[in-house]
Design a protein around this motif. Structure first.
Motif, mmCIF file in Angstrom:
data_model
loop_
_atom_site.group_PDB
_atom_site.id
_atom_site.type_symbol
_atom_site.label_atom_id
_atom_site.label_comp_id
_atom_site.label_asym_id
_atom_site.label_seq_id
_atom_site.Cartn_x
_atom_site.Cartn_y
_atom_site.Cartn_z
ATOM 1 N N SER A 177 44.400 -30.799 23.844
ATOM 2 C CA SER A 177 45.220 -29.591 23.774
ATOM 3 C C SER A 177 46.690 -29.894 24.066
ATOM 4 C CB SER A 177 44.701 -28.526 24.748
ATOM 5 O OG SER A 177 44.733 -28.992 26.088
ATOM 6 N N ASP A 204 44.698 -23.033 24.673
ATOM 7 C CA ASP A 204 44.705 -22.513 26.035
ATOM 8 C C ASP A 204 45.802 -21.459 26.191
ATOM 9 O OD1 ASP A 204 47.017 -24.040 26.090
ATOM 10 O OD2 ASP A 204 46.135 -25.656 27.281
ATOM 11 N N LEU A 209 40.679 -15.669 27.266
ATOM 12 C CA LEU A 209 41.856 -16.123 28.016
ATOM 13 C C LEU A 209 42.670 -14.918 28.475
ATOM 14 C CD1 LEU A 209 43.039 -19.009 25.670
ATOM 15 C CD2 LEU A 209 41.979 -19.283 27.910
#
Length: 300
Positions: A109, A143, A175
């Motif tokens: 990521s 993320d 998230l």
């Protein structure tokens, strides 16, 4: 004789304090004593080069290391990609990224975030979203930072409906938006004259226990609007800040005085001075200088 751990710690420590030339001497001494540098050594030195904007030298070090039989890891690739991104070397950035798979390195990521951020900061959202799509295709989960990058860029471009769509997508994946995401959205809606939505987002932050924007944040928005001559919108932001309990300071009032002076509304500017003194904020030299210049400019 020092071992690899000792040498690596010395190189890393020197790089952290910016003593790259001394770190280079230690590295040479290390190699001269037949102590093989490890990945921590190389990553420390490359990171130092990247921070100094010396991506060309970082690339040379990367290639030298690989030629000596050290297989670069994902951290080293990230360091190099970050350097290319910072310097706007997009062709080198993408070419190096594309070489990762062939060298058996799986992008994480952090790697994808570096690429997305590089494009998003320059308003190249088509390219940023292509990388975002590739990230998901490679089963690397975006993320909060990933979504934050995209949302911030969309807000800067005035694409607030797209930004809200990404916010909803983010929440749908499990998230939760953080302070940075909310700040981007609130600033976007404030700048584009939707104070109702901005206030709604502030309330949402407070409900979730996330620290709300403070007067420093609102001052930056007010100052920007005033410089653009949008003093009415700036005063709306001022009212919003007051309504949520933020106390304005001398910078807040000076920005409004400057804004009204720019658009030739000196009566309003002096009215702000009166409001400033009524709430116990002492005018400073900037206050009086701004009023004097505004009065002189608008008297002509």
């Amino acid at each position: 004789m020092p071992n690899v751990v000792t040498y690596s710690l010395m190189v890393g420590g020197l790089c952290k304090v910016g003593a790259r030339d001394k770190a280079k001497l230690v590295l040479r001494h290390m190699v001269g004593n037949s102590v093989r540098p490890d990945m921590y050594t190389w990553n420390s030195f490359m990171g130092s080069l990247r921070k100094q904007g010396r991506s060309k030298e970082a690339t040379q070090l990367f290639d030298y290391m690989a030629a000596k039989g050290h297989k670069p890891d994902v951290v080293m690739y990230s360091t190099l990609l970050h350097g290319y991104a910072t310097e706007g070397c997009f062709t080198d950035m993408i070419n190096r990224f594309n070489s990762m798979e062939g060298n058996g390195i799986v992008a994480n990521s952090r790697v994808f975030n570096i690429l997305i951020d590089a494009y998003a900061k320059r308003g190249m959202m088509h390219e940023a979203m292509l990388i975002f799509t590739e990230m998901r295709e490679q089963r690397v989960s975006p993320d909060t930072f990933t979504y934050g990058i995209i949302i911030a860029a969309l807000c800067r471009m005035g694409r607030l409906s797209d930004a809200m769509e990404k916010l909803n997508e983010m929440v749908a994946t499990g998230l939760q938006p953080d302070e940075a995401v909310y700040y981007s959205l609130i600033q976007g809606f404030c700048t584009h004259d939707d104070l109702v939505k901005a206030k709604e987002l502030v309330s949402e932050m407070m409900t979730k226990g996330i620290p709300r924007p403070n007067i420093v944040f609102f001052n930056s928005v007010i100052a920007r609007l005033c410089k653009e001559g949008r003093v009415k919108d700036a005063h709306g932001i001022f009212d919003l800040a007051m309504n949520i309990g933020e106390r304005p300071n001398v910078i807040t009032f000076n920005s409004l005085i400057h804004g009204y002076s720019l658009v030739g509304k000196m009566a309003k500017a002096f009215g702000v001075l009166d409001d400033m003194e009524s709430v116990g904020i002492e005018p400073d030299v900037v206050t009086y200088t701004t009023l004097r210049h505004g009065y002189s400019r608008n008297r002509r």
